[in-house]
Design an enzyme around this catalytic site. Structure first.
Site, PDB file in Angstrom:
ATOM      1  N   CYS A   1       0.861  -1.183   0.000  1.00 51.65           N
ATOM      2  CA  CYS A   1       0.000   0.000   0.000  1.00 51.65           C
ATOM      3  C   CYS A   1       0.900   1.236   0.000  1.00 51.65           C
ATOM      4  O   CYS A   1       2.129   1.114   0.115  1.00 51.65           O
ATOM      5  CB  CYS A   1      -0.863  -0.006   1.249  1.00 51.65           C
ATOM      6  SG  CYS A   1       0.150   0.010   2.734  1.00 51.65           S
TER       7      CYS A   1
ATOM      8  N   GLU B   1       0.091  -0.841  16.099  1.00 50.14           N
ATOM      9  CA  GLU B   1      -0.556   0.413  15.671  1.00 50.14           C
ATOM     10  C   GLU B   1      -1.540   0.891  16.744  1.00 50.14           C
ATOM     11  O   GLU B   1      -1.587   2.081  17.087  1.00 50.14           O
ATOM     12  CB  GLU B   1      -1.307   0.191  14.354  1.00 50.14           C
ATOM     13  CG  GLU B   1      -2.040   1.445  13.904  1.00 50.14           C
ATOM     14  CD  GLU B   1      -3.006   1.207  12.762  1.00 50.14           C
ATOM     15  OE1 GLU B   1      -2.727   0.362  11.887  1.00 50.14           O
ATOM     16  OE2 GLU B   1      -4.047   1.892  12.725  1.00 50.14           O
TER      17      GLU B   1
HETATM   18 FE1  F3S Z   1      -0.902   1.051   4.337  1.00 50.81          FE
HETATM   19 FE2  F3S Z   1      -0.980   3.182   5.730  1.00 50.81          FE
HETATM   20 FE3  F3S Z   1      -3.169   2.115   4.844  1.00 50.81          FE
HETATM   21  S1  F3S Z   1       0.403   1.495   6.039  1.00 50.81           S
HETATM   22  S2  F3S Z   1      -2.763  -0.056   4.800  1.00 50.81           S
HETATM   23  S3  F3S Z   1      -1.605   3.046   3.611  1.00 50.81           S
HETATM   24  S4  F3S Z   1      -2.829   2.946   6.824  1.00 50.81           S
END
Ligand code: F3S
Length: 278
Positions: free
Chosen positions: A12, A128
């Protein structure tokens, strides 16, 4: 056999950013670069970074007696008090916390300042969530997706672990609405997670078997595997192509492939290659 890969499978935005930061710092500093905890939940990527001189440490004690040229904070972020201690110790800190996770931390702090009891929807043991919790007030609580809501104050503020499914938030709101008078919600669910879940569901609906690629310690990859299993599709959660067994593919016409947010493209490609060979 047809292979369908779910859209949005793999790295991501936040993970890509953290990995790029790590590679850049490795190049600049050459040696003695550390990440505070594994930078992402993928053992293969961690190994690759280690070959470039970027190594994870467990905690601040681990850093004692080490020469530290730079210390990278992982995508999940770390608790505020740990960050403060590291800053006080004078390390050169490179913060690779995903900006979306940072947002969740900031909202937790804001809600506390505004007098709300903060409810964090997420997995209590996830780094987190531990990080977000440290920004919220002493009366804040973490509620996991299927847990009932304990007695809460009249004014609650909700933030969500970025990788939770939207349905979990809906369920929490249904429970909260009958228990309190005022609810303020920051929907901090990351769009890329929601998209990955949706696309995985689509592919699983067409596949005879699902291969889910990603760290066994990756919560969002495990969530993808559980989603596929809940749809009654035979599902295999693997980290590398070496785990693939050709017996999984007897009478299979369509193979679905998906991957967690911390799975690099090169592993997805290798998995596709191995299935094609079969
Ligand atoms: Fe990746 Fe950040 Fe979303 S690490 S899954 S873009 S919260």
């Amino acid at each position: 056999m047809k292979i369908l890969v779910a859209k949005g499978a793999g790295f991501c935005f936040g993970v890509k950013r953290a990995i790029n930061i790590s590679f850049d710092i490795a190049k600049e500093k050459k040696t003695n670069v550390y990440t505070f905890g594994p930078i992402i939940h993928n053992p293969q990527v961690i190994k690759k970074l280690e070959t470039l001189g970027v190594k994870p440490v467990k905690d601040q004690n681990d850093l004692k007696r080490k020469k530290v040229n730079a210390l990278i904070i992982r995508t999940h972020g770390i608790p505020l008090e740990k960050m403060t201690k590291l800053e006080e110790a004078g390390y050169e800190i490179i913060d690779a916390t995903c900006p979306y996770v940072k947002k969740a931390q900031q909202y937790a702090k804001l809600l506390t300042t505004e007098g709300y009891q903060v409810i964090i929807l997420g997995d209590k043991n996830h780094p987190e969530v531990e990080g977000i919790l440290s920004y919220a007030g002493a009366d804040s609580i973490v509620v996991s997706p299927d847990e009932s809501l304990p007695k809460v104050s009249k004014k609650i503020g909700i933030v969500v672990q970025t990788t939770q499914p939207v349905d979990a938030l809906k369920r929490l709101l249904n429970r909260a609405i009958v228990q309190t008078r005022e609810i303020k919600v920051y929907n901090t669910i990351c769009i890329s997670t929601a998209l990955r879940l949706k696309e995985t569901e689509k592919v699983a609906g067409q596949a005879d078997v699902m291969i889910v690629v990603g760290g066994k310690n990756s919560a969002n990859t495990t969530q993808l595997a559980n989603l596929c299993r809940s749809l009654s599709v035979p599902t295999y959660h693997i980290e590398t192509p070496d785990e693939i067994d050709k017996r999984w593919f007897g009478n299979v016409e369509v193979v679905g492939v998906t991957a967690g947010a911390s799975t690099p493209d090169w592993i997805i490609e290798e998995v596709k290659g191995r299935i094609k060979k079969i």
